[in-house]
Design an enzyme around this catalytic site. Sequence first.
Site, mmCIF file in Angstrom:
data_model
loop_
_atom_site.group_PDB
_atom_site.id
_atom_site.type_symbol
_atom_site.label_atom_id
_atom_site.label_comp_id
_atom_site.label_asym_id
_atom_site.label_seq_id
_atom_site.Cartn_x
_atom_site.Cartn_y
_atom_site.Cartn_z
ATOM 1 C CD GLN A 624 -17.517 -3.484 -28.601
ATOM 2 O OE1 GLN A 624 -18.589 -2.902 -28.512
ATOM 3 N NE2 GLN A 624 -17.364 -4.547 -29.341
ATOM 4 C CD GLU A 691 -19.651 -12.541 -29.787
ATOM 5 O OE1 GLU A 691 -20.586 -13.312 -29.960
ATOM 6 O OE2 GLU A 691 -18.639 -12.524 -30.495
#
Lengths: 728, 152
Positions: A624, A691
């Site tokens: 990620q 994010e």
Amino acid sequence: MTSTQRQPTQSQPAQGQPTQSRVQDAAQRSVGTASPRIEAWDKVTGRAPYAVDHPVPGAAYAWVVQSTVARGVVVDVDTSRALAEDGVLGVLWHGNAQRLESVGDPELMVLQSARIAYRGQVVAVVVATSPEAARAGADLVRVREDGMTSDTVLRIDHPALYQPVQVNAGYPARSAIGDVDAGLAAAAVRVDATYRTPAEHHCAMEPHATTAFWERGCLVVFDGTQASTAVSETLAGLFELPPQSVRVINEHVGGGFGSKGGPKPNVVLAAMAARLVGRPVKLALTRQQLFAVAGYRTPTIQRVRLGAATNGRLLAIGHDAVSQTSQLSEFVEQSAVLSRHMYAAPNRLTTHRVVALDVPTPVWMRAPGECPGSFALESAIDELASAGNWDPVRLRIDNEPAVHPEEQIPFSSRHLVQCLQEGAERFGWTDASGRVVRDPRPAVRRDGEWLVGTGVAASTYPSLTWPSTALARATADQRFDVEVNAADIGTGARTVLRQIAADALDVPIAYVEITVGDSAIGPATVAGGSMGTASWGWAVTKACRLLRERIERDHGGRVPTGGVAVRADTTLEIRDRPEFSRHAYGAQFCQARVSTMTGEVRVDRLLGVFAAGRIVNPTTARSQFIGGMTMGLSGALLERSVLDSRTGDFVTGDLAAYHVAVSADVPRIEVAWLDEQDPHLNPMGVKGIGEIGIVGTAAAVANAVHHATGIRVRDLPIGLAQMIGKLH
Amino acid sequence: MRVNLTVNGEARQADDVWPGESLLYVLRERLGLPGAKNACEQGECGSCTVYLDGTPVCACLVAAGQAEHRDVRTVEGLPGPDGLDPVQQAFLSAGAVQCGFCTPGLVVAVHDLLARNPTPSDPDIREALAGNLCRCTGYENIVAAVKLAAGA
């Protein structure tokens, strides 16, 4: 140092050992280990079904027809030639489409009126027995449009710019403390610069797609969505159905990055089309169609003003952000919000203004607000460091706030300084004693034709949590089924939730089955805002703990023949949390090189160090972070959606023209994380990691390019145009 | 028209094929093999990569009729009697899978790369796979998977 150990626990988990016992709770055995991705076998064999992969007998296929003007009305739609085409079953347009009940999102009121609000808006849908027949039929639909003068270009002096009441995520549009102008006037060193970020498209690999069918008055949908609860609720509203009559399944989703964060026109159109022809309908938007229909990141224009005293302490921070929205709804990118908490300063001002243009509505895209905002703020900090002859790492550390500088509330945890220090040492910016060994002078390092430089930027992203429900069931044979309507869009949600469940149940992971991706499970929040693991994991933990308690209390520790099931809802716990500023932080370091012959910009090396609470699975987490940083690198060097002001059309409307980073563009990316313990988050202590990796990357690259060349790029993406003629 | 082809070792027929259809469409919609994905439909992303007579192609760019009497191998046909192909296994072991939409095409592309070059260098790998877009992984674990499979 507080609870954070200096040494990151794991930087190369794929090749290294599983994480050591970072988890202090003896019951937590699975969390923190590199548990393999549950559905990976299905994916490498091609058996994982995505939205239009499910075998549905008798399916018809839908193809959309899009407007060719940016503003106007549909005068007439002639469907006769299309309907005469072999295989065409029907054509929907606003003259014959069923009426929908408004649910507040005008983008979803498809085919409800003659109004055209942007180029590429869906004005008709053709349904046929094959996609090729539907496409041929779509070519034969004659749409007569009355186009009007359109306004599609964002400008900083646009007369229709206004300050909204709120920006996205509910933040106030403006914040002011002290007097920024006075602070700037008193400063010894100042920066006043304007930065521009372009429109960007998510380009998730799976285009938006839906399979829909009606069964005894119920609507069943396979939709590539990040939010099947929200999609089911929205469809129930639009079609005026009881909520339990709509089921949305998103077992596998081929990426989202925000573009699938809510229902999109495709799911509504597929349901309408299925009702029209009385059989299942598959609607897969093409890559080109997505550019208008599925949303994009707004372009931004941001002015940042910084003023510092001679000792490098900031006296003033000003951040004014401008972005666009559509004529249909107000979407305001929260680009200046990160400047409210990144650095200390007595005088502060952040503002947001927006203008409604004849363009598609922007949507969330990975780290909305923080991603474009960090390019501006973290570039400006670097400019300040250059102007004041300060080390950019040191400058950031020197302006570390003790509490949230605007809200005066404590941070639940904040280890930006440690991320900067750890990263600087790993990157070779500082030596082992913390002394800076990087030569600050720009444009002095040559490697053949290349100029080489290094840059740094800070990262942040809010640690959000939203109420969800989960179900935990024990069977008499000592197995556990855990269900939560998470969406695994590639993050590894399914895998980490099973780990969380196993620990909450205090059983080995092999005893736990996990089911996600089905609105019928019960309400759960979106796979967005980096809050999935925190939100779904909390509900899973609660359900599993309640289940254990019930087995002990009501059944003497033995699961009865019929099994035991518990449903949990975290609404109250989340509502009653004490007030903290909850954010993840990080630091990114980049080495870039620029060819003096061609102006080509290459990134040699990227390092990210993050403090994001407890890491549940080092393999999926590392992916990620790297994936976020890669998208940041891609945005720094390649991505730009170009809108033709004459037509309102995204002319970079496919993957040939809209460039995303390919393997050959990406260097080796290093990631590390601090072992951060934060008791103020959720039962798992997680902050969310989807994010933050993209936040700050572009500034780190731009700062490295400046260090390499002396050229300051304030307009993304960084390309040949900004280099040629300026290199020496 | 009717198209006769061999898919994953089996003789298959597809009837009522429209002459403009792609091999990708025939595989996905007529032969029940949705492994190859449609993500761009014009040969930019590599998600639909399959073997055609042993050469990797974008199935979206091959007209159905061009596959007549030819041999097609898709991701579904890679596993052998003993289980997963080493490339597929390496993707699992290296954590090279995220959303999975690019995975079938990448697995075929890596399979082909290693058949041509059993010990590719880092730049070899990055160049060879530059036609297969991935938006999730940042390619790091995919490169690791290639090296793992090469060493297998």
